[in-house]
Write an enzyme that holds these catalytic residues in place. Structure first.
Site, PDB file in Angstrom:
ATOM      1  N   PRO A   2      -9.721   6.904 -14.892  1.00 20.98           N
ATOM      2  CA  PRO A   2     -10.393   5.431 -15.290  1.00 20.98           C
ATOM      3  C   PRO A   2      -9.296   4.546 -14.852  1.00 20.98           C
ATOM      4  O   PRO A   2      -8.071   4.406 -14.956  1.00 20.98           O
ATOM      5  CB  PRO A   2     -10.504   5.487 -16.598  1.00 20.98           C
ATOM      6  N   GLU A   3      -9.893   3.308 -14.035  1.00 18.46           N
ATOM      7  CA  GLU A   3      -9.051   2.280 -13.761  1.00 18.46           C
ATOM      8  C   GLU A   3      -9.762   1.174 -14.556  1.00 18.46           C
ATOM      9  O   GLU A   3     -10.606   1.100 -15.018  1.00 18.46           O
ATOM     10  CB  GLU A   3      -8.888   2.023 -12.321  1.00 18.46           C
ATOM     11  N   HIS A  93     -14.388  17.670 -27.567  1.00 20.23           N
ATOM     12  CA  HIS A  93     -13.338  17.704 -27.582  1.00 20.23           C
ATOM     13  C   HIS A  93     -12.643  16.406 -28.260  1.00 20.23           C
ATOM     14  O   HIS A  93     -11.674  15.658 -27.836  1.00 20.23           O
ATOM     15  CB  HIS A  93     -12.526  17.616 -26.089  1.00 20.23           C
ATOM     16  N   ARG A 112      -8.312  16.909 -21.532  1.00 19.78           N
ATOM     17  CA  ARG A 112      -7.182  17.321 -21.135  1.00 19.78           C
ATOM     18  C   ARG A 112      -6.146  16.589 -21.704  1.00 19.78           C
ATOM     19  O   ARG A 112      -5.100  16.886 -21.737  1.00 19.78           O
ATOM     20  CB  ARG A 112      -7.109  16.948 -19.583  1.00 19.78           C
TER      21      ARG A 112
END
Ligand SMILES: [Zn+2]
Length: 272
Positions: A2-3, A93, A112
């Site tokens: 993501p930017e 998650h 992650r």
């Protein structure tokens, strides 16, 4: 990863839906995503009421009515999901869950767990804010402002653009797309960018970011907006991930070069 456009998309989605929501409880399932205050995070949020949701650089910023701020860096695979229930079926998650007084929940889900949640008290925020550079969509991001910074740096221009203390919110994907639009090779030293090129680069950065926001961001692997949808900008990328395919402008094969451990894609004819 993501930017700015992905963070902006999430912030715009969440803002109207989270305003005036009151946090009543916090469940921390994975402490490793907590930057500050670390232990104590779960006790620091209940009772706070959301004033609005915005963005600073690549980060989603939830502002509370007491002027405290929760800064969410989505890392590689982080998602913020607002659910009508205490959980959500597609969030497997969940690292942190904020329970809201109205029965909804805001879930921070991250496979992650390279993401980071940081809570700032009102007096702590200005120092953090000052660590981040110019906002590329703000009025003070002018060609002159960009040139003032590039001319003092000898680093490759692609690396310069990834430095969040200079320009906040631009990552590898949009840096490479902007450099293609400006006709500048990613490996060129920042101080070799001319005044005219700085103008093209400034415009290229703004255009690519605005177009990506209009398309709700780019989806690579795990990015989803706050509604769980994928972004639509990926088919519009002109160099990123296109090694060996023809340049959209001149037909030359796009090249890939590893630059400081990350791939740089460029057209060897159009970018000098
Ligand atoms: Zn070309």
């Amino acid at each position: 990863m993501p930017e700015l456009p992905e963070a902006e998309t999430i912030a715009r989605d969440l803002h109207p839906r989270l305003q005036e929501a009151k946090v009543t409880a916090v469940d921390v399932h994975h402490e490793d995503v907590l930057g500050r205050p670390g232990t104590g995070f779960g006790d620091a949020l209940p009772g706070r009421v959301v004033a609005g949701v915005g963005r600073r650089g690549k980060n989603v910023v939830i502002a509370f009515q007491d002027e405290g701020r929760l800064l969410v860096n989505l890392g590689m695979t982080g998602r913020l999901v607002l659910s009508d229930a205490p959980g959500a079926a597609d969030c497997r998650h969940v690292a942190v869950r904020l329970l809201l007084q109205d029965g909804r929940s805001l879930l921070y889900d991250d496979v992650r767990r390279f993401g980071l949640l940081e809570l700032f008290e009102p007096e702590e925020w200005p120092a953090r804010d000052a660590e981040l550079g110019l906002e590329p969509l703000a009025d003070d991001f002018t060609a002159d402002a960009l040139r003032d910074m590039t001319r003092r740096s000898r680093t490759p221009i692609r690396n310069f653009l990834l430095d969040q203390s200079k320009v906040a919110g631009v990552g590898n994907i949009y840096a490479l797309e902007a450099l293609f639009r400006a006709g500048i090779r990613p490996t060129r030293r920042a101080n070799r960018v001319t005044r005219a090129e700085a103008t093209s680069l400034r415009n290229g950065i703004r255009d690519v970011l605005e177009e990506a926001i209009a398309n709700r961001g780019t989806t690579f692997s795990d990015y989803r907006d706050a509604a769980g949808e994928r972004g639509g900008f990926e088919p519009l990328l002109q160099v990123y991930g296109r090694e060996g395919r023809p340049c959209t402008r001149c037909g030359t094969a796009i090249k890939r070069k590893v630059l400081t451990n990350r791939s740089a894609f460029y057209c060897p004819s159009c970018q000098r």
